[in-house]
Motif scaffolding. Structure first.
Motif, PDB file in Angstrom:
ATOM      1  N   ARG A  63      34.432  33.541  50.054  1.00 49.71           N
ATOM      2  CA  ARG A  63      34.956  35.114  50.193  1.00 49.71           C
ATOM      3  C   ARG A  63      35.602  35.569  49.043  1.00 49.71           C
ATOM      4  O   ARG A  63      34.571  36.761  48.456  1.00 49.71           O
ATOM      5  CB  ARG A  63      36.419  35.724  50.986  1.00 49.71           C
ATOM      6  N   THR A  64      36.335  34.606  48.345  1.00 49.19           N
ATOM      7  CA  THR A  64      36.597  35.353  47.175  1.00 49.19           C
ATOM      8  C   THR A  64      35.586  35.126  46.500  1.00 49.19           C
ATOM      9  O   THR A  64      34.947  36.144  44.899  1.00 49.19           O
ATOM     10  CB  THR A  64      37.482  34.341  46.023  1.00 49.19           C
ATOM     11  N   ALA A  65      34.348  35.219  45.799  1.00 49.51           N
ATOM     12  CA  ALA A  65      33.005  35.216  45.746  1.00 49.51           C
ATOM     13  C   ALA A  65      32.025  36.000  46.092  1.00 49.51           C
ATOM     14  O   ALA A  65      31.838  36.838  44.887  1.00 49.51           O
ATOM     15  CB  ALA A  65      32.357  33.468  45.121  1.00 49.51           C
ATOM     16  N   PHE A  66      32.095  36.129  47.562  1.00 50.05           N
ATOM     17  CA  PHE A  66      31.126  37.739  47.376  1.00 50.05           C
ATOM     18  C   PHE A  66      31.658  38.699  46.572  1.00 50.05           C
ATOM     19  O   PHE A  66      31.430  39.702  46.811  1.00 50.05           O
ATOM     20  CB  PHE A  66      31.700  37.484  48.747  1.00 50.05           C
ATOM     21  N   LEU A  67      33.296  38.638  47.317  1.00 50.43           N
ATOM     22  CA  LEU A  67      34.225  39.927  46.466  1.00 50.43           C
ATOM     23  C   LEU A  67      33.957  39.917  44.795  1.00 50.43           C
ATOM     24  O   LEU A  67      33.542  41.098  44.731  1.00 50.43           O
ATOM     25  CB  LEU A  67      35.769  39.890  47.004  1.00 50.43           C
ATOM     26  N   LEU A  68      33.931  39.286  44.213  1.00 49.94           N
ATOM     27  CA  LEU A  68      33.445  39.503  42.401  1.00 49.94           C
ATOM     28  C   LEU A  68      32.204  39.773  42.573  1.00 49.94           C
ATOM     29  O   LEU A  68      31.914  40.464  41.695  1.00 49.94           O
ATOM     30  CB  LEU A  68      33.671  38.097  42.433  1.00 49.94           C
ATOM     31  N   GLU A  69      31.233  38.928  43.058  1.00 46.64           N
ATOM     32  CA  GLU A  69      30.153  39.331  43.110  1.00 46.64           C
ATOM     33  C   GLU A  69      29.982  41.153  43.885  1.00 46.64           C
ATOM     34  O   GLU A  69      29.313  41.772  42.769  1.00 46.64           O
ATOM     35  CB  GLU A  69      28.904  38.554  43.578  1.00 46.64           C
ATOM     36  N   SER A  70      30.296  41.158  44.460  1.00 47.02           N
ATOM     37  CA  SER A  70      30.157  42.936  45.065  1.00 47.02           C
ATOM     38  C   SER A  70      30.542  43.929  43.887  1.00 47.02           C
ATOM     39  O   SER A  70      30.966  45.231  43.478  1.00 47.02           O
ATOM     40  CB  SER A  70      31.313  42.989  46.492  1.00 47.02           C
ATOM     41  N   LEU A  71      32.064  43.396  42.883  1.00 49.50           N
ATOM     42  CA  LEU A  71      32.476  44.271  41.802  1.00 49.50           C
ATOM     43  C   LEU A  71      31.842  44.047  40.908  1.00 49.50           C
ATOM     44  O   LEU A  71      31.467  45.139  40.878  1.00 49.50           O
ATOM     45  CB  LEU A  71      33.565  43.804  41.559  1.00 49.50           C
ATOM     46  N   ARG A  72      30.648  42.811  40.397  1.00 44.58           N
ATOM     47  CA  ARG A  72      29.653  43.365  39.463  1.00 44.58           C
ATOM     48  C   ARG A  72      28.630  44.195  39.976  1.00 44.58           C
ATOM     49  O   ARG A  72      28.038  44.644  39.457  1.00 44.58           O
ATOM     50  CB  ARG A  72      28.868  41.726  39.320  1.00 44.58           C
TER      51      ARG A  72
END
Length: 508
Positions: A63-72
């Motif tokens: 979920r953390t990775a999904f958030l970071l990629e969504s922010l990018r």
């Protein structure tokens, strides 16, 4: 739930708007973005990395990775339109106060949120805007309908059944059409002394492992819209979809849309999703109906979010007026074995290993493992399972997670307590179950098909031949399902005989 404002001298000459992203990580159909743009001379798009909501102990790597990629992805979309995302780190209200003063913000805008932590945080943000003399706008955007509007239309008591909820929705009418995506955005003003920290890496946030779940879903708004387009471009597939008929053993690809993570983070608008589905249904002519249709799934989401918005203590048993009070056990060893996928039941363990590895599992697999943990086999509290799902699922949504755990534990919404998922017989319904088990439980790779879903039926010689000695290479069953089922069913009947504590939630 709604919008409020306080007059600001800057508003009359065109304010500098700060758009605070939390969920709603998109530019299409974004009411908060449109509210921030109204007459603004400058737009500061901000996301604050909140330590309360991040960190490995609180949120899994997927979920953390999904958030970071969504922010990018959000940053890229903003840059295409002449803007950019400003990422801050720290306690949100302290960060907002600091930059609002430095940037002379005249309008603060954020999407309304009904979750308990968000309500407290956002009340503080409203007070901050008042103190700084900034206009405040908090439009909805996470759901098809404003939960407050639905609660008001319910006339005091929200329906706890799906059929009754559909009647309430029909009373309110179809959701509004999606808002357009702005082609250009005002420039970001001078940041002054406020540092702009970039989007961090997983390692910076304390995660050392790889985010395997991102191999199965593309984060960000464009990934969401592309997935939606792929589904709705085949109207017959949308029309034929019935969620309970999909296969929980399908994993490459999954049998469902896997858009739930985008709905959780708001990289896909609920209204965009809904109207695209309705258009596909109309193109198909005949189509499945709620509650099993894809559009019906969005209405389940509405129902549980709306009830959660007005129900105190919705994510716990005590003090929750819709939840039965049940005398669950508290056995950490059983919870740990279930969490790690070491129960000795391959179907259950494969699903939990998928959750740990990818941050996702099919909804029927979720049903299986939730029933097994609670009323089916282990008699552990649904709150404990809810906590594990909240940490590990990419698509963990506070309202839906709580509601579904209450449902599967027969604590609320569901009362057919004798309908219990068998950890063996249920899996045998699906041709792909053995492939699924072998994929997520490689220690069982050599076990013949005849024994794979119940390896304890092998003789000692057969276990040695298969390279899987129970108790050494794979655990023996943590409980005997048949007697556990009967014992727990008796306890559940006793809990039901005592009655449900509290009444239906009232609108407020």
């Amino acid at each position: 739930m709604g919008s409020s404002s306080a007059s600001s001298p800057a508003a009359h000459s065109g304010p500098a708007s700060l758009l605070w992203f939390r969920k709603g990580l998109r530019l299409h159909d974004n009411p908060a973005l449109h509210a921030a743009l109204e007459g603004a001379v400058a737009l500061y798009p901000v996301f604050v990395l909140d330590p309360t909501l991040l960190g490995p102990a609180r949120v899994g790597v997927n979920r953390t990775a999904f958030l970071l990629e969504s922010l990018r992805a959000l940053d890229a979309g903003l840059k295409e339109r002449g803007s950019r995302l400003i990422v801050l780190r720290g306690e949100p209200l302290a960060e907002l106060e600091r930059v609002m003063m430095q940037w002379r913000i005249g309008r603060l805008v954020f999407e309304a949120d009904t979750e308990p932590y968000a309500r407290v945080r956002d009340a503080g943000a409203a007070e901050l805007a008042r103190r700084l003399g900034a206009e405040l706008k908090t439009p909805g955007g996470h759901t098809l309908y404003d939960p407050g509007v639905l609660a008001e239309a319910a006339g005091g008591t929200l329906p706890l059944s799906y059929g009754s909820f559909l009647k309430l929705v029909a009373k309110v009418g179809e959701p509004p059409a999606p808002l357009p995506t702005p082609e250009r955005l005002p420039p970001v003003g001078d940041l002054g002394e406020a540092e702009r920290s970039g989007i961090p890496t997983l390692v910076e946030l304390g995660h050392q492992e790889k985010a395997a779940g991102l191999a199965f879903v593309t984060p960000g708004e464009q990934g969401a819209l592309a997935t939606l387009s792929a589904w709705t471009s085949v109207p017959a597939r949308v029309a034929a979809f019935e969620k309970p008929a999909t296969d929980p053993s399908a994993y490459a690809p999954a049998a469902t849309t896997r858009l739930s993570a985008h709905m959780k983070f708001g990289s896909l608008s609920a209204r965009t999703f809904y109207h695209a589905l309705r258009e596909a249904e109309r193109a198909a002519g005949a189509y499945s109906q709620p509650p099993t249709s894809l559009a019906g799934q969005l209405l389940w989401r509405e129902m549980f979010t709306t009830i959660g918005a007005v129900t105190p203590n919705y994510d716990r048993m005590v003090g929750n007026p819709v939840c039965r009070q049940i005398d669950w056990d508290d056995t950490p060893a059983l919870l740990a074995a279930w969490t790690e996928g070491h129960t000795g039941y391959p179907w259950i363990d494969a699903a939990m290993r998928q959750l740990n590895t990818e941050g996702w599992m099919h909804h029927l697999a979720r049903h299986s493992v939730a029933c097994f943990l609670t009323r089916g086999d282990l008699w552990q509290s649904w709150e404990a399972g809810q906590g594990v799902f909240d940490r590990l699922l990419i698509d963990a949504d506070w309202s839906l997670n709580a509601a579904n755990w209450m449902w599967l534990s027969a604590s609320a919404f569901f009362t057919a307590i004798d309908r219990i998922y068998s950890p063996v017989a249920f899996a045998k319904k699906y041709a792909g179950a053995r492939s699924y088990v072998r994929h997520y439980l490689p220690e069982l790779a050599g076990v013949p098909d005849a024994f794979l879903l119940e390896p304890w039926t092998m003789t000692a010689a057969q276990q040695r031949q298969a390279g899987c000695v129970l108790g050494r290479d794979y655990p023996l069953p943590i409980v005997d399902h048949a007697p556990a089922r009967e014992r727990n069913l008796s306890r559940m009947r006793a809990a039901y005989a005592r009655g449900r504590k509290g009444e239906s939630p009232a609108s407020g």
